[in-house]
Scaffold this motif. Structure first.
Motif, short mmCIF file in Angstrom:
data_model
loop_
_atom_site.label_atom_id
_atom_site.label_comp_id
_atom_site.label_asym_id
_atom_site.label_seq_id
_atom_site.Cartn_x
_atom_site.Cartn_y
_atom_site.Cartn_z
N ARG A 2 -32.60 -8.61 41.48
CA ARG A 2 -33.46 -8.68 40.29
C ARG A 2 -34.92 -8.86 40.68
N ARG A 3 -35.17 -9.60 41.75
CA ARG A 3 -36.54 -9.81 42.20
C ARG A 3 -37.19 -8.49 42.59
N VAL A 4 -36.41 -7.61 43.22
CA VAL A 4 -36.95 -6.29 43.61
C VAL A 4 -37.39 -5.52 42.36
N PHE A 5 -36.54 -5.53 41.33
CA PHE A 5 -36.90 -4.81 40.11
C PHE A 5 -38.16 -5.40 39.47
N GLU A 6 -38.27 -6.72 39.49
CA GLU A 6 -39.45 -7.36 38.91
C GLU A 6 -40.72 -6.98 39.67
N ILE A 7 -40.65 -7.05 40.99
CA ILE A 7 -41.84 -6.74 41.80
C ILE A 7 -42.22 -5.27 41.66
N GLU A 8 -41.22 -4.39 41.71
CA GLU A 8 -41.53 -2.96 41.62
C GLU A 8 -41.97 -2.59 40.20
N GLY A 9 -41.45 -3.29 39.19
CA GLY A 9 -41.91 -3.06 37.83
C GLY A 9 -43.38 -3.42 37.68
N GLN A 10 -43.80 -4.53 38.28
CA GLN A 10 -45.20 -4.93 38.26
C GLN A 10 -46.07 -3.92 38.99
N ALA A 43 -41.76 -5.07 47.72
CA ALA A 43 -40.58 -5.84 47.33
C ALA A 43 -39.89 -6.45 48.55
N CYS A 44 -40.13 -5.87 49.71
CA CYS A 44 -39.57 -6.43 50.95
C CYS A 44 -40.19 -7.81 51.21
N PRO A 45 -39.38 -8.86 51.35
CA PRO A 45 -39.94 -10.21 51.55
C PRO A 45 -40.74 -10.34 52.83
N PRO A 50 -41.60 -0.22 53.38
CA PRO A 50 -42.19 0.38 52.17
C PRO A 50 -41.16 0.37 51.04
N THR A 51 -41.47 -0.32 49.99
CA THR A 51 -40.56 -0.43 48.83
C THR A 51 -41.33 -0.16 47.55
N SER A 52 -42.13 -1.14 47.12
CA SER A 52 -42.95 -0.93 45.92
C SER A 52 -43.90 0.25 46.09
N SER A 53 -44.44 0.40 47.29
CA SER A 53 -45.42 1.46 47.52
C SER A 53 -44.79 2.85 47.42
N THR A 54 -43.57 3.01 47.95
CA THR A 54 -42.92 4.32 47.84
C THR A 54 -42.49 4.59 46.40
N THR A 55 -42.05 3.54 45.70
CA THR A 55 -41.69 3.71 44.28
C THR A 55 -42.91 4.15 43.48
#
Length: 337
Positions: free
Chosen positions: A24-32, A160-162, A167-172
């Motif tokens: 869920r934290r990944v979705f929150e961070i990537e949503g932001q 999103a990677c702790p 690359p997580t949020s950036s690739t999204t």
């Protein structure tokens, strides 16, 4: 005996609740992150779209590593929505594949740092050839950001990677920006569902939008027909011979008078006053049955059958002459339903 190397990760302490919290934290961070990038859809975005719309060539997407994977997806999305596009690996471009890029093409270069050597190496050649370059980075002041004709800022507040490494949020964010470009261009070009189907002929949508009644119907001698004076038993013979579970009842000009189906047969057999040998088919047939035109889509036939809970349709021309027939099995074989 050498002991096996210990695992770098010990999953023994993982719990279901902890794993769900991480997800869920990944979705929150990537949503932001997506919200932050969406707020920057401005003049640079429209300039990039206009640059592509004016181009006489294609959109060439390029990028290294994870950015390369995103660039491939963007190229595929653009190509399938009306904007000719393909991916070129920047490393291979430096060893000959640069010849795939013509002077009429627009180059969409992805690099979150804006400093990927393989991408930067291409810029002087592209500039000399006259290619417009759209840079997509997370650092507007990077080399790629400064040297691009149009820069798209996809910087994100956090990965999103702790560890802030993968690359997580950036690739999204980059993928979403590519989707935004594709959809904006799709709408600007007036791209339709039929256009989409033409580039997806093997997919379910392509079959639904490209397959016409004439592609799946039975025609000629395969169409079961009897005259209005035929007996019920003669109609049954015709139905058994053509194996469509129905027969059309027509006049001398093959104009449709009615329809007799397996369902009508069951109702006929329940009527003790009906003699199959002497009763005429026009006494027990269904009058004004549902029909369809030969130029209609096969998907329309499926919709009619589903709506009216029937398993077959007669195909008629503008003068109500029977020109074909099909049933639900024909649509299943064509994978329309």
């Amino acid at each position: 005996m050498i002991s096996p190397a210990p695992s770098l990760l010990d999953p023994s302490g993982a719990t279901e609740a902890g794993l769900a919290v991480s997800g869920r934290r990944v979705f929150e961070i990537e949503g932001q992150a997506l919200a932050a990038v969406a707020a920057r859809i401005d003049g640079d975005f429209t300039a990039a779209c206009k640059l592509i719309l004016r181009a006489k060539g294609r959109v060439v997407c390029t990028g290294m590593g994870k950015s390369g994977h995103i660039a491939r997806k963007i190229a595929a999305t653009l190509a399938s929505t009306g904007t000719p596009s393909f991916y070129v690996h920047p490393g291979e471009a430096g060893h000959g594949d640069l010849g795939m890029i013509t002077d009429t093409d627009v180059v969409l270069a992805l690099s979150y740092s804006g400093e990927s050597d393989e991408v930067l190496m291409l810029l002087p050649v592209l500039k000399r050839q006259g290619n417009a370059v759209i840079g997509m980075t997370g650092r507007p002041q990077s080399t790629l950001g400064r040297e691009s004709d149009v820069h798209l800022d996809v910087s994100v507040p956090a990965e999103a990677c702790p560890l802030a490494l993968a690359p997580t949020s950036s690739t999204t964010a980059s993928l979403a920006m590519g989707d935004a470009i594709a959809v904006a261009l799709l709408e600007a070009r007036g791209f339709t569902a039929d256009d989409f189907a033409r580039s997806h002929p093997a997919g379910a949508l392509g079959r639904r939008l490209l397959l016409h009644i004439t592609d799946v119907m039975h025609a000629g001698d395969e169409v079961p027909t009897v005259g209005a004076d035929a007996s019920v038993s003669e109609a049954l013979v015709e139905m058994s011979r053509k194996r469509l579970g129905m027969t059309a009842v027509v006049d001398d000009a093959r104009r449709l008078i009615g329809l007799y189906t397996d369902g009508d047969l069951r109702r006929t057999l329940d009527d003790p006053g009906v003699d199959l040998r002497t009763t005429r088919i026009n006494e027990v047939m269904t009058r004004s049955p549902k029909t369809i035109g030969a130029d209609a889509l096969a998907a329309e036939a499926a919709q009619i059958m589903e709506t009216h809970k029937i398993s077959g349709l007669l195909v008629v021309d503008t003068e109500r002459r029977v020109v074909g027939a099909l049933n639900i099995h024909d649509l299943l074989r064509a994978r329309v339903v």
